[in-house]
Enzyme design. Structure first.
Site, mmCIF file in Angstrom:
data_model
loop_
_atom_site.group_PDB
_atom_site.id
_atom_site.type_symbol
_atom_site.label_atom_id
_atom_site.label_comp_id
_atom_site.label_asym_id
_atom_site.label_seq_id
_atom_site.Cartn_x
_atom_site.Cartn_y
_atom_site.Cartn_z
ATOM 1 N N GLU A 252 28.314 -30.826 -0.235
ATOM 2 C CA GLU A 252 29.458 -29.906 -0.097
ATOM 3 C C GLU A 252 28.892 -28.645 0.527
ATOM 4 O O GLU A 252 28.241 -27.849 -0.145
ATOM 5 C CB GLU A 252 30.067 -29.620 -1.474
ATOM 6 C CG GLU A 252 30.660 -30.843 -2.163
ATOM 7 C CD GLU A 252 31.910 -31.359 -1.484
ATOM 8 O OE1 GLU A 252 32.495 -30.642 -0.647
ATOM 9 O OE2 GLU A 252 32.297 -32.509 -1.758
ATOM 10 N N CYS A 286 33.798 -21.174 -0.086
ATOM 11 C CA CYS A 286 33.660 -22.062 1.072
ATOM 12 C C CYS A 286 35.032 -22.354 1.669
ATOM 13 O O CYS A 286 35.162 -22.684 2.835
ATOM 14 C CB CYS A 286 32.979 -23.349 0.652
ATOM 15 S SG CYS A 286 33.790 -24.098 -0.758
HETATM 16 P P1 NAP Z 1 22.262 -21.864 -0.572
HETATM 17 O O1 NAP Z 1 21.399 -20.742 -0.163
HETATM 18 O O2 NAP Z 1 22.270 -23.082 0.263
HETATM 19 O O3 NAP Z 1 21.853 -22.211 -2.061
HETATM 20 C C1 NAP Z 1 22.521 -23.191 -2.809
HETATM 21 C C2 NAP Z 1 21.571 -23.792 -3.818
HETATM 22 O O4 NAP Z 1 20.517 -24.439 -3.122
HETATM 23 C C3 NAP Z 1 20.924 -22.769 -4.746
HETATM 24 O O5 NAP Z 1 20.810 -23.329 -6.029
HETATM 25 C C4 NAP Z 1 19.559 -22.574 -4.102
HETATM 26 O O6 NAP Z 1 18.561 -22.209 -5.007
HETATM 27 C C5 NAP Z 1 19.268 -23.986 -3.617
HETATM 28 N N1 NAP Z 1 18.274 -24.034 -2.558
HETATM 29 C C6 NAP Z 1 17.955 -23.083 -1.655
HETATM 30 N N2 NAP Z 1 16.972 -23.527 -0.858
HETATM 31 C C7 NAP Z 1 16.649 -24.785 -1.267
HETATM 32 C C8 NAP Z 1 15.713 -25.764 -0.835
HETATM 33 N N3 NAP Z 1 14.888 -25.549 0.170
HETATM 34 N N4 NAP Z 1 15.690 -26.940 -1.487
HETATM 35 C C9 NAP Z 1 16.518 -27.174 -2.508
HETATM 36 N N5 NAP Z 1 17.425 -26.284 -2.981
HETATM 37 C C10 NAP Z 1 17.497 -25.098 -2.347
HETATM 38 O O7 NAP Z 1 23.785 -21.415 -0.696
HETATM 39 P P2 NAP Z 1 24.386 -20.154 -1.468
HETATM 40 O O8 NAP Z 1 24.119 -18.946 -0.649
HETATM 41 O O9 NAP Z 1 23.976 -20.171 -2.898
HETATM 42 O O10 NAP Z 1 25.934 -20.527 -1.454
HETATM 43 C C11 NAP Z 1 26.768 -20.232 -0.420
HETATM 44 C C12 NAP Z 1 27.024 -21.457 0.447
HETATM 45 O O11 NAP Z 1 27.559 -22.507 -0.334
HETATM 46 C C13 NAP Z 1 28.070 -21.188 1.505
HETATM 47 O O12 NAP Z 1 27.674 -21.743 2.726
HETATM 48 C C14 NAP Z 1 29.303 -21.916 0.968
HETATM 49 O O13 NAP Z 1 30.238 -22.298 1.942
HETATM 50 C C15 NAP Z 1 28.679 -23.084 0.311
HETATM 51 N N6 NAP Z 1 29.615 -23.665 -0.652
HETATM 52 C C16 NAP Z 1 30.200 -24.852 -0.334
HETATM 53 C C17 NAP Z 1 31.118 -25.417 -1.210
HETATM 54 C C18 NAP Z 1 31.791 -26.720 -0.893
HETATM 55 O O14 NAP Z 1 32.338 -27.303 -1.810
HETATM 56 N N7 NAP Z 1 31.781 -27.196 0.337
HETATM 57 C C19 NAP Z 1 31.420 -24.771 -2.409
HETATM 58 C C20 NAP Z 1 30.806 -23.569 -2.694
HETATM 59 C C21 NAP Z 1 29.888 -23.029 -1.799
HETATM 60 P P3 NAP Z 1 17.975 -20.708 -5.079
HETATM 61 O O15 NAP Z 1 19.088 -19.884 -5.572
HETATM 62 O O16 NAP Z 1 16.864 -20.852 -6.039
HETATM 63 O O17 NAP Z 1 17.549 -20.358 -3.694
#
Ligand code: NAP
Length: 478
Positions: A252, A286
């Site tokens: 997602e 999102c």
């Molecule tokens: P993110 O930076 O991708 O982080 C999401 C999760 O992934 C966090 O728990 C993060 O951990 C972890 N993560 C980061 N780098 C990683 C790696 N190399 N390997 C494994 N895990 C890793 O996203 P965000 O800034 O938290 O959230 C915003 C994004 O989420 C936006 O793009 C939004 O559109 C998307 N989103 C999508 C949906 C949907 O249903 N489509 C719903 C909600 C949000 P750390 O915090 O420890 O870095």
């Protein structure tokens, strides 16, 4: 009251609250103050979580669906009963206003209720083969140990949207919340424990070094499934990682939703819908409307009314009386929003309201409306804040082409008084979900997910449980 709240601060592994290899400061983005410290997991704790989930799997997979359903139902009731506490936690660690946080908690609870109902309805199939030589028996079995990674923008709902179906399907799991917002997920572990989830079935780790530690867990053959919600950049990386070990993934990812107002739309309804589609969660969703495509003949009326509604919002600490727009999750995220708006203005955009970082502490950014050309770079980015760029169009075909001019395809919004025209437009727009004459359509009973760079798979609805089930075919000589 808030400053004396009790927090769960340790990792949750094999039914125990344990410390790890260090501590992470958790900030309140409304004030910049440290709320508390949470334990981080080292390799030892990550390994212990995988081992616990692996040990617990055979027992949980065998547990009667009705028993799993009752536990989920109990978890639903506890989340609802403790909604104010959970909403306060969310508002403190995420910055969103209390009303948004409470809405999120109730939405999050519904995933437990929906999947408590789905747990006892896993479909199967038994039929004669076309040649008549055998019987075809199709059954669905839990995949196994699942790694659930969630973002900071919905700390409760993104977790329950995965934990609910995983528990219903009979999978065991390791939950990895975002580093900014682990307090809500830890509170959910406490609720699941009290609801009767057996030890080892649900575990939570907060790795001290996310990338390498998650990679190690993904390469562990005991882990069979990855469910990720977050940015497209990280999702892409994890799909590559998962290819090494051929594990199931559901993704997602990011969105950049178009909000299309056709020339026959009810403009007051469109403004009301735009406020919801844009401002739910302070724009950090999102599903947030990010690109407003408005028919030229109604653009002035829409822009005037929408700007008035946006400027009237009260921006304040999410827990203060009357707050309607809270802080972004961090100063870093807030500055990203400001940079995008600044570059949109440099690219020829005209500001109607907002557009300037306010003085004072906290990661605040004001409601911002800006008219831009259809080639303005802001339209290529997921803004993740209270910013609405407006572009005009002159035909339905142009509106559809503009809506589709994005690499993302999560959700779209269409406003028109003519339902057939709205449905034709919805069918032509490339996105996994379309809202017609409505500002919010997320529903645990409906399949949530995107196309293009917005992801793979669906959560919620009848599809959600299948992200945690493997289809097995048994051919029977008869
Ligand atoms: P993110 O930076 O991708 O982080 C999401 C999760 O992934 C966090 O728990 C993060 O951990 C972890 N993560 C980061 N780098 C990683 C790696 N190399 N390997 C494994 N895990 C890793 O996203 P965000 O800034 O938290 O959230 C915003 C994004 O989420 C936006 O793009 C939004 O559109 C998307 N989103 C999508 C949906 C949907 O249903 N489509 C719903 C909600 C949000 P750390 O915090 O420890 O870095």
């Amino acid at each position: 009251m808030l400053r004396s709240m009790e927090f769960k601060k340790d990792l949750y592994i094999d039914g125990q609250w344990v410390s790890g290899d260090g501590y992470l400061d958790i900030y309140n983005p409304s004030t910049g103050e440290v709320i508390t410290q949470v334990a981080t997991a080292g390799d030892k704790e990550c390994e212990a979580a995988v081992a616990a989930a692996h040990r617990a799997f055979p027992g949980w997979a065998k547990t009667a669906p009705r028993v799993r359903a009752e536990i989920l139902r109990k978890a639903f009731e506890l989340v609802v009963a403790e909604a104010d506490h959970l909403a306060t936690l969310i508002s403190m660690e995420n910055g969103k206003v209390f009303s948004d946080a409470k809405g999120e908690v109730l939405y999050a609870a519904e995933f437990f209720r929906w999947f408590s109902e789905e747990a006892v309805r896993t479909p199967g199939d038994f039929r004669k083969s076309p040649s008549g030589d055998k019987r075809i028996l199709v059954t669905h079995q839990p995949i196994g140990v699942s790694l659930l990674i969630t973002p900071w923008n919905f700390p409760a709902a993104m977790a329950t949207r995965k934990i609910g179906p995983a528990l219903a399907a009979g999978c065991t799991m390791i939950v990895k919340p975002a580093g900014e917002t682990p307090l809500t997920a830890l509170a959910l572990m406490d609720i699941l424990e009290r609801a009767g989830v057996p030890k080892g079935v649900v575990n939570l780790v907060l790795p001290s070094n996310t990338g390498p530690m998650i990679s190690k867990m993904l390469h562990d053959p005991r882990v069979r499934n990855l469910s990720f919600t977050g940015s497209t950049v990280v999702g892409r990386l994890l799909i590559k990682e998962s290819a090494d070990c051929i594990i199931r993934t559901s993704m997602e990812l990011g969105g950049n939703a178009p909000f299309v107002v056709l020339d026959d739309a009810d403009i007051d309804a469109a403004v009301q819908g735009a406020m919801l589609a844009k401002m739910r969660n302070g724009g950090a969703a999102c599903t947030a409307a990010n690109r407003f495509y408005i028919a030229a003949s109604v653009a002035d009326e829409f822009t005037t009314k929408f700007t008035a509604a946006m400027s009237a919002l009260k921006m304040a600490d999410g827990l203060s009386e009357g707050a309607q727009l809270g802080a972004s999750v961090s100063i870093k995220e807030r500055n990203k929003i400001a940079e995008l708006v600044d570059s949109a203005v440099q690219g020829g955009g005209t500001l109607h309201t907002g557009g300037k970082i306010p003085d004072g502490a906290g990661a605040f950014y004001p409601p911002t409306v800006i008219s831009v050309g259809s080639d303005n770079l802001i339209l290529e980015h997921e803004v993740f804040g209270p910013v609405a760029p407006i572009v005009t169009f002159t035909s339905d075909e142009e509106a559809i082409a503009l809506a589709n001019s994005s690499e993302y395809g999560l959700i779209s919004y269409v406003y028109s008084r003519d339902l057939a025209r709205a449905i034709r437009t919805a069918e032509a727009i490339e996105s996994g979900m379309v809202a017609i004459n409505k500002g919010v359509i997320s529903d645990p009973a409906a399949p949530f997910g995107g196309v293009k760079q917005s992801g793979l798979g669906r959560e919620g609805g009848f599809d959600g449980i299948h992200e945690f089930l493997e289809t097995k075919y048994i051919g029977v000589e008869i």
